[in-house]
Design a protein around this motif. Structure first.
Motif, PDB file in Angstrom:
ATOM      1  N   THR A 145       7.001  29.779  -0.833  1.00 25.43           N
ATOM      2  CA  THR A 145       6.150  30.364  -0.809  1.00 25.43           C
ATOM      3  C   THR A 145       5.161  29.851   0.073  1.00 25.43           C
ATOM      4  O   THR A 145       4.235  30.192   0.334  1.00 25.43           O
ATOM      5  N   HIS A 146       5.319  28.968   0.413  1.00 22.19           N
ATOM      6  CA  HIS A 146       4.545  27.626   1.591  1.00 22.19           C
ATOM      7  C   HIS A 146       5.040  27.608   2.911  1.00 22.19           C
ATOM      8  O   HIS A 146       6.180  26.635   2.867  1.00 22.19           O
ATOM      9  N   GLY A 147       4.240  28.261   4.117  1.00 20.11           N
ATOM     10  CA  GLY A 147       5.691  27.784   4.964  1.00 20.11           C
ATOM     11  C   GLY A 147       5.005  26.376   5.524  1.00 20.11           C
ATOM     12  O   GLY A 147       4.070  26.045   4.850  1.00 20.11           O
ATOM     13  N   LYS A 148       5.961  26.010   6.690  1.00 22.55           N
ATOM     14  CA  LYS A 148       5.270  24.484   7.434  1.00 22.55           C
ATOM     15  C   LYS A 148       4.536  24.702   7.930  1.00 22.55           C
ATOM     16  O   LYS A 148       4.088  26.205   8.553  1.00 22.55           O
ATOM     17  N   PRO A 149       3.515  23.991   8.077  1.00 26.09           N
ATOM     18  CA  PRO A 149       3.551  22.736   7.858  1.00 26.09           C
ATOM     19  C   PRO A 149       4.122  21.931   6.102  1.00 26.09           C
ATOM     20  O   PRO A 149       4.018  20.806   6.049  1.00 26.09           O
ATOM     21  N   ASN A 150       3.745  22.596   5.321  1.00 29.89           N
ATOM     22  CA  ASN A 150       4.060  22.571   4.179  1.00 29.89           C
ATOM     23  C   ASN A 150       5.799  22.162   3.557  1.00 29.89           C
ATOM     24  O   ASN A 150       6.517  22.579   4.839  1.00 29.89           O
ATOM     25  N   PRO A 151       5.803  20.740   2.966  1.00 29.55           N
ATOM     26  CA  PRO A 151       7.055  20.590   2.554  1.00 29.55           C
ATOM     27  C   PRO A 151       7.863  21.234   2.038  1.00 29.55           C
ATOM     28  O   PRO A 151       9.142  20.438   1.381  1.00 29.55           O
ATOM     29  N   GLU A 152       7.467  22.734   1.654  1.00 25.92           N
ATOM     30  CA  GLU A 152       8.327  22.706   0.798  1.00 25.92           C
ATOM     31  C   GLU A 152      10.007  23.370   0.939  1.00 25.92           C
ATOM     32  O   GLU A 152      11.135  23.119   0.159  1.00 25.92           O
ATOM     33  N   MET A 153       9.891  24.002   2.523  1.00 25.17           N
ATOM     34  CA  MET A 153      11.418  24.028   2.981  1.00 25.17           C
ATOM     35  C   MET A 153      12.131  22.906   2.867  1.00 25.17           C
ATOM     36  O   MET A 153      13.146  23.687   2.481  1.00 25.17           O
ATOM     37  N   TYR A 154      11.838  21.696   3.221  1.00 22.17           N
ATOM     38  CA  TYR A 154      12.393  20.175   3.378  1.00 22.17           C
ATOM     39  C   TYR A 154      12.799  19.630   1.667  1.00 22.17           C
ATOM     40  O   TYR A 154      13.778  19.303   1.045  1.00 22.17           O
ATOM     41  N   LEU A 155      11.652  20.016   1.029  1.00 24.79           N
ATOM     42  CA  LEU A 155      12.704  19.640  -0.298  1.00 24.79           C
ATOM     43  C   LEU A 155      12.947  20.721  -1.049  1.00 24.79           C
ATOM     44  O   LEU A 155      14.076  20.102  -1.956  1.00 24.79           O
ATOM     45  N   LYS A 156      13.223  22.440  -0.707  1.00 28.06           N
ATOM     46  CA  LYS A 156      14.299  23.134  -1.220  1.00 28.06           C
ATOM     47  C   LYS A 156      15.698  22.874  -0.635  1.00 28.06           C
ATOM     48  O   LYS A 156      16.567  22.371  -0.943  1.00 28.06           O
ATOM     49  N   ALA A 157      15.331  22.046   1.339  1.00 26.62           N
ATOM     50  CA  ALA A 157      16.384  22.101   1.573  1.00 26.62           C
ATOM     51  C   ALA A 157      17.715  20.620   1.116  1.00 26.62           C
ATOM     52  O   ALA A 157      18.855  20.804   0.764  1.00 26.62           O
ATOM     53  N   ALA A 158      16.812  19.520   0.687  1.00 23.95           N
ATOM     54  CA  ALA A 158      16.863  18.498   0.057  1.00 23.95           C
ATOM     55  C   ALA A 158      17.757  19.138  -0.878  1.00 23.95           C
ATOM     56  O   ALA A 158      18.836  18.740  -1.236  1.00 23.95           O
ATOM     57  N   ASP A 159      16.947  19.781  -2.144  1.00 24.92           N
ATOM     58  CA  ASP A 159      18.055  20.291  -3.485  1.00 24.92           C
ATOM     59  C   ASP A 159      18.800  21.241  -2.754  1.00 24.92           C
ATOM     60  O   ASP A 159      20.446  20.490  -3.935  1.00 24.92           O
ATOM     61  N   ARG A 160      19.765  22.131  -2.184  1.00 22.06           N
ATOM     62  CA  ARG A 160      20.212  23.047  -1.638  1.00 22.06           C
ATOM     63  C   ARG A 160      21.646  21.941  -1.605  1.00 22.06           C
ATOM     64  O   ARG A 160      22.809  21.839  -1.850  1.00 22.06           O
ATOM     65  N   LEU A 161      21.376  20.423  -0.660  1.00 18.47           N
ATOM     66  CA  LEU A 161      22.244  19.185  -0.117  1.00 18.47           C
ATOM     67  C   LEU A 161      22.368  18.587  -1.454  1.00 18.47           C
ATOM     68  O   LEU A 161      23.391  17.790  -0.938  1.00 18.47           O
ATOM     69  N   ARG A 162      22.097  18.577  -2.722  1.00 17.56           N
ATOM     70  CA  ARG A 162      21.676  17.807  -3.586  1.00 17.56           C
ATOM     71  C   ARG A 162      21.898  15.572  -3.359  1.00 17.56           C
ATOM     72  O   ARG A 162      22.352  15.602  -4.008  1.00 17.56           O
ATOM     73  N   VAL A 163      20.889  15.664  -2.573  1.00 16.33           N
ATOM     74  CA  VAL A 163      21.040  14.352  -2.111  1.00 16.33           C
ATOM     75  C   VAL A 163      18.808  14.501  -2.244  1.00 16.33           C
ATOM     76  O   VAL A 163      18.257  15.738  -2.197  1.00 16.33           O
ATOM     77  N   SER A 164      18.471  12.986  -1.719  1.00 14.20           N
ATOM     78  CA  SER A 164      17.064  12.604  -2.118  1.00 14.20           C
ATOM     79  C   SER A 164      16.563  13.246  -0.741  1.00 14.20           C
ATOM     80  O   SER A 164      16.972  13.170   0.386  1.00 14.20           O
ATOM     81  N   PRO A 165      15.070  14.101  -0.518  1.00 17.97           N
ATOM     82  CA  PRO A 165      14.983  13.660   1.400  1.00 17.97           C
ATOM     83  C   PRO A 165      15.045  12.891   1.870  1.00 17.97           C
ATOM     84  O   PRO A 165      15.410  13.079   3.122  1.00 17.97           O
ATOM     85  N   THR A 166      14.996  11.644   1.473  1.00 15.11           N
ATOM     86  CA  THR A 166      15.298  10.316   3.046  1.00 15.11           C
ATOM     87  C   THR A 166      16.405  10.355   3.203  1.00 15.11           C
ATOM     88  O   THR A 166      16.700   9.763   3.537  1.00 15.11           O
ATOM     89  N   GLU A 167      17.764  10.275   2.917  1.00 15.02           N
ATOM     90  CA  GLU A 167      18.707  10.742   2.578  1.00 15.02           C
ATOM     91  C   GLU A 167      19.817  12.022   3.535  1.00 15.02           C
ATOM     92  O   GLU A 167      20.208  12.141   3.610  1.00 15.02           O
ATOM     93  N   MET A 168      17.772  12.742   4.080  1.00 16.95           N
ATOM     94  CA  MET A 168      18.665  13.990   5.018  1.00 16.95           C
ATOM     95  C   MET A 168      18.180  13.520   6.317  1.00 16.95           C
ATOM     96  O   MET A 168      16.700  13.594   6.444  1.00 16.95           O
ATOM     97  N   LEU A 169      18.576  14.350   7.045  1.00 17.39           N
ATOM     98  CA  LEU A 169      18.296  14.407   8.339  1.00 17.39           C
ATOM     99  C   LEU A 169      17.933  16.022   9.240  1.00 17.39           C
ATOM    100  O   LEU A 169      18.717  16.758   9.008  1.00 17.39           O
ATOM    101  N   VAL A 170      16.969  16.096   9.103  1.00 22.05           N
ATOM    102  CA  VAL A 170      15.697  17.445   9.703  1.00 22.05           C
ATOM    103  C   VAL A 170      15.977  17.568  11.131  1.00 22.05           C
ATOM    104  O   VAL A 170      15.071  16.320  11.581  1.00 22.05           O
ATOM    105  N   LEU A 171      15.752  18.201  12.123  1.00 12.52           N
ATOM    106  CA  LEU A 171      15.784  19.079  13.520  1.00 12.52           C
ATOM    107  C   LEU A 171      15.320  19.747  13.539  1.00 12.52           C
ATOM    108  O   LEU A 171      14.749  20.650  12.816  1.00 12.52           O
ATOM    109  N   GLU A 172      13.324  19.895  13.564  1.00  9.80           N
ATOM    110  CA  GLU A 172      12.502  20.547  14.089  1.00  9.80           C
ATOM    111  C   GLU A 172      11.962  20.372  16.282  1.00  9.80           C
ATOM    112  O   GLU A 172      12.278  19.331  16.350  1.00  9.80           O
ATOM    113  N   ASP A 173      11.985  21.504  16.377  1.00 11.34           N
ATOM    114  CA  ASP A 173      11.300  21.448  17.636  1.00 11.34           C
ATOM    115  C   ASP A 173      10.144  21.729  17.266  1.00 11.34           C
ATOM    116  O   ASP A 173       9.300  21.329  18.714  1.00 11.34           O
ATOM    117  N   SER A 174       9.244  21.854  16.970  1.00 14.19           N
ATOM    118  CA  SER A 174       6.915  22.189  16.649  1.00 14.19           C
ATOM    119  C   SER A 174       7.118  21.271  16.406  1.00 14.19           C
ATOM    120  O   SER A 174       7.177  20.543  15.411  1.00 14.19           O
TER     121      SER A 174
END
Length: 226
Positions: A145-174
């Motif tokens: 619903t909310h695009g970047k820079p809102n954290p929604e995308m990466y909170l959902k990514a962590a949920d898909r990975l079934r990990v805490s966000p602090t256990e997830m590496l993210v690569l971004e260019d912007s």
């Protein structure tokens, strides 16, 4: 700098535009076409405002910047048509992409896509790769619903990975994407390209030179049993 093993990384989320593929160059061409049709110029300043934003939010920046009277939905549809016509003919991988994907595979960590791009364009791009079946998930701008820079995308990514966000590496260019990942609590690595080197990457773990940067590779374990 801590290694990936010491940070207990359990998954990886990857942006796509400007990180895996040089699509920012194509978006700039799209912007030029749209603005020329309206008697305006598409500038790097405007592109920077739009980066990382989802669909209507991105074209909203275009409308506000030039005080256009276009309907956002209609302008987005026009943008999609131009982008779709250019995409596959102009698509280029970023330097080091194939080697980075192989490094991810050997790490044993699950990895997925977290892009602001529309689902229909992701569905055009992924079949051209040899690694789409390796993805644990593919989140697109249509999934939030909310695009970047809102954290929604990466909170959902962590949920898909079934990990805490602090256990997830993210690569971004912007800057917008990096802010979203940092706000989610992820271990964030910025890999700026020629279009984003001037962005502010506040509180990221590392600003890498490219996907081939040894410091980036060292964050990943050799395998999940190591």
């Amino acid at each position: 700098m801590k290694s990936g093993a010491n940070m207990h990384l359990r998954g990886v989320a990857l942006d796509m535009d400007g990180l895996l593929f040089d699509t920012e160059r194509i978006y700039f061409q799209v912007g030029q076409v749209l603005m020329e049709r309206r008697g305006h110029t598409f500038t790097l300043e405007l592109q920077q405002k739009m980066m990382g934003r989802v669909g209507l939010s991105a074209v909203g920046q275009m409308i506000d910047h030039h005080q256009l009277d276009d309907d956002p939905v209609s302008l987005l549809a026009e943008s999609d048509d131009v982008y779709g016509d250019l995409l596959l003919g102009e698509l280029r991988p970023m330097p080091g992409l194939a080697e980075w994907i192989e490094r991810l595979r050997t790490s044993g960590l699950p990895f997925g896509l977290a892009t602001s791009s529309r689902r229909k364009f992701v569905d055009m791009i992924l079949p051209t790769t040899e690694w789409s079946d390796d993805l644990a998930f593919a989140l697109t701008g249509d999934d939030v619903t909310h695009g970047k820079p809102n954290p929604e995308m990466y909170l959902k990514a962590a949920d898909r990975l079934r990990v805490s966000p602090t256990e997830m590496l993210v690569l971004e260019d912007s800057g917008n994407g990096s802010k979203a990942a940092v706000s989610a609590g992820a271990v964030t690595v910025a890999v700026p390209n020629e279009h984003t080197r001037s962005h502010v990457f506040e509180d990221v773990h590392l600003v890498a030179e490219s996907l081939a940067d040894p410091r980036l590779w060292e964050l990943l374990p050799q395998n999940t049993n190591a």
